[in-house]
Design a protein around this motif. Structure first.
Motif, PDB file in Angstrom:
ATOM      1  N   ARG A 197       0.811  -1.217   0.000  1.00 44.07           N
ATOM      2  CA  ARG A 197       0.000   0.000   0.000  1.00 44.07           C
ATOM      3  C   ARG A 197       0.841   1.263   0.000  1.00 44.07           C
ATOM      4  NH1 ARG A 197      -2.890  -0.858   5.494  1.00 44.07           N
ATOM      5  NH2 ARG A 197      -0.670  -1.112   5.958  1.00 44.07           N
ATOM      6  N   ASP A 232      -6.287  -1.684  -1.438  1.00 46.47           N
ATOM      7  CA  ASP A 232      -5.564  -0.433  -1.220  1.00 46.47           C
ATOM      8  C   ASP A 232      -4.156  -0.478  -1.796  1.00 46.47           C
ATOM      9  OD1 ASP A 232      -7.630   0.866   0.224  1.00 46.47           O
ATOM     10  OD2 ASP A 232      -7.109  -0.278   2.016  1.00 46.47           O
ATOM     11  N   GLU A 233      -3.900  -1.412  -2.692  1.00 45.41           N
ATOM     12  CA  GLU A 233      -2.568  -1.523  -3.283  1.00 45.41           C
ATOM     13  C   GLU A 233      -2.206  -0.247  -4.039  1.00 45.41           C
ATOM     14  OE1 GLU A 233      -0.068  -4.477  -6.323  1.00 45.41           O
ATOM     15  OE2 GLU A 233      -2.264  -4.435  -6.368  1.00 45.41           O
TER      16      GLU A 233
END
Length: 428
Positions: free
Chosen positions: A196, A317-318
């Motif tokens: 993230r 949420d990468e």
């Protein structure tokens, strides 16, 4: 097996506050909780090798060139040389021997990591027990008639705290450059990274080999050698590095690389492993305190934690890749080759590296012993949430970024390759 314990840790842990809004806000989960008993017996890859050494079923050859037991250990633990990543920030029990000219090498697979320091007194190991999470060991580098792994619970002084969600865990940190004024006011500037984290904040204090276009990172900057005395941003000669020969003597290491794809994989794996351990511990504590069933606040909290893990598993949420990434070692191929694959040849271990890390955005750690080692009540909840998302039943904004094609592909891959799925996964 020898055991090194942390003096005074039990008292510190006993006074820990467990309730927190975020998992990272928890400083310690008690190691001696009746439902945990971290110091008890474990069954991880290093412990099993130690048992084989004690019984004479295995032996470790001693290699020349200063490598000692390292090659034999990597072979016994099924760790490929191309997983090597190199860190020169002083973040080890042997930090006095680590520098930009003598970085620490780390080799890893899905559940075990081995750290090597030039002229070090010990090899450093971490291995994941399916229930207890990360367990730490060392092995003396001096040649012995009977090499013996020592359990090193003293490593928890750094490997248990807020960065590991309060449980014994593993982590990847980056040294962030600061101004001289900030350095005088700060006790350090290392922070935890995972998939993230913005690309431009990763790998300060690490060597990085590979190409990544016009995007920049903090790696290959020898000025960022010490988290307590960080340097400044240096970009010239640090980006898209394909050879480390100009930085140090690469012949002193088993591989000449610190592969960018291996680093990205390790970052994802560390947080995923810690999430499984923390949620597994919380479930065991809740069941113990609830006499068999987590109810009320404990049950709600557990569901919230599981939701966080499911989101991480699905890379919601990468940080997207702005430019394609390519490593220079064989790691990309050897990691992918470990499978498993469905009838169409697809695997959760297939890389994308154009816009994101993996081709099919569901963590390959679903195949891990740590995932299977979580309590059934947790696994069943995870399976149900994954099923809801992948089949389109869950239409929440959280998972809106996962395309219908990816959902279908992931569902088919998991259904074909993951044993012991709930029946509703395999029904027509």
């Amino acid at each position: 097996m020898r055991v090194a314990l942390v003096c005074g840790l039990a008292a510190l842990v006993a006074s820990a506050v467990l309730l927190a809004e975020r998992l990272e806000d928890t400083f310690y989960v008690p190691l001696d909780d009746p439902a945990i008993q971290y110091a008890g017996p474990v069954s991880d890859r290093v412990e099993r090798l130690e048992t084989q050494l004690e019984s004479g079923q295995a032996k470790l050859d001693y290699a020349p060139n200063g490598w000692g037991y390292l090659p034999a250990i990597l072979k016994r633990l099924d760790i490929n040389l191309d997983s090597q990543v190199l860190v020169f920030s002083r973040t080890s029990i042997q930090n006095e021997r680590i520098s930009p000219r003598t970085p620490r090498a780390i080799y890893f697979n899905d559940d075990t990591a081995v750290g090597f320091v030039q002229n070090g007194e010990v090899l450093e190991l971490s291995s994941i027990d399916p229930k207890q999470g990360a367990v730490f060991y060392s092995l003396d580098t001096e040649k012995s008639d009977r090499p013996e792994f020592a359990r090193r619970d003293d490593c928890l002084r750094c490997h248990q705290g807020a960065p590991t969600m309060g449980i014994p865990g593993i982590l990847v940190s980056s040294v962030h450059p600061v101004t001289d004024a900030e350095a005088r006011e700060s006790h350090g500037s290392a922070f935890i990274t995972d998939d993230r984290t913005s690309f431009d904040e990763r790998w300060g204090g690490w060597y990085v080999t590979g190409t990544h276009g016009s995007t920049v990172h903090l790696g290959n900057n020898p000025q960022l050698a010490d988290p307590l005395n960080p340097g400044h941003v240096v970009k010239e000669g640090t980006q898209n590095v394909t050879s480390l020969a100009g930085f140090f003597d690469t012949a002193r290491y088993l591989a000449p690389t610190s592969d960018i794809v291996a680093l990205m994989t390790l970052e994802h794996q560390t947080r995923m492993t810690n999430l499984m351990t923390r949620i597994g511990w919380d479930a065991r504590i809740a069941l113990h305190e609830g006499k068999g069933k987590p109810e009320g606040t404990a049950g709600d909290r557990l569901n919230t934690e599981i939701e966080e893990m499911v989101g991480y598993m699905l890379f919601v949420d990468e940080e997207p890749l702005k430019q394609p990434v390519a490593g220079v070692s064989t790691f990309t191929k050897s990691f992918t080759a470990r499978g498993p694959r469905d009838a169409k040849g697809r695997s959760l271990r297939d890389f994308d590296l154009q816009k994101r890390l993996f081709r099919y955005p569901l963590s390959y750690m679903i195949y891990s012993a740590a995932f299977d080692g979580m309590l059934e009540v947790v696994r069943e909840r995870v399976y149900q949430r994954l099923y809801d998302v992948l089949t389109g039943k869950d239409k929440s904004q959280t998972f809106a970024g996962i395309s219908p094609a990816d959902r279908q592909a992931i569902f088919e891959i998991v259904r074909a390759t993951k044993p012991k799925l709930p029946k509703y996964w395999t029904s027509p």
